[in-house]
Scaffold this motif. Sequence first.
Motif, PDB file in Angstrom:
ATOM      1  N   ARG A   1       0.835  -1.210   0.000  1.00  0.00           N
ATOM      2  CA  ARG A   1       0.000   0.000   0.000  1.00  0.00           C
ATOM      3  C   ARG A   1       0.870   1.261   0.000  1.00  0.00           C
TER       4      ARG A   1
ATOM      5  N   ARG B   1       2.504   1.812  -3.413  1.00  0.00           N
ATOM      6  CA  ARG B   1       1.570   2.375  -4.405  1.00  0.00           C
ATOM      7  C   ARG B   1       1.384   3.869  -4.183  1.00  0.00           C
TER       8      ARG B   1
ATOM      9  N   ARG C   1       4.578   5.694  -5.220  1.00  0.00           N
ATOM     10  CA  ARG C   1       4.697   5.731  -6.675  1.00  0.00           C
ATOM     11  C   ARG C   1       3.761   6.790  -7.263  1.00  0.00           C
TER      12      ARG C   1
END
Length: 52
Positions: free
Chosen positions: A32, A35, A38
């Motif tokens: 998590r 992500r 990113r």
Amino acid sequence: MTPDLGKYAFAVLASYGVSLGLIIALVALSLRRARRTRAELEKIEERVKRHG
């Protein structure tokens, strides 16, 4: 082929369960966070491309 755990079966199996649960939670939180990081980096890169 299960080992005979005797009177400690519950404690041993509960420890395995807790350990497995913690490992799964750590992997999920790491994925998590990766992500989110990113996505933030992509936003920053897009901003840099637009503004020079």
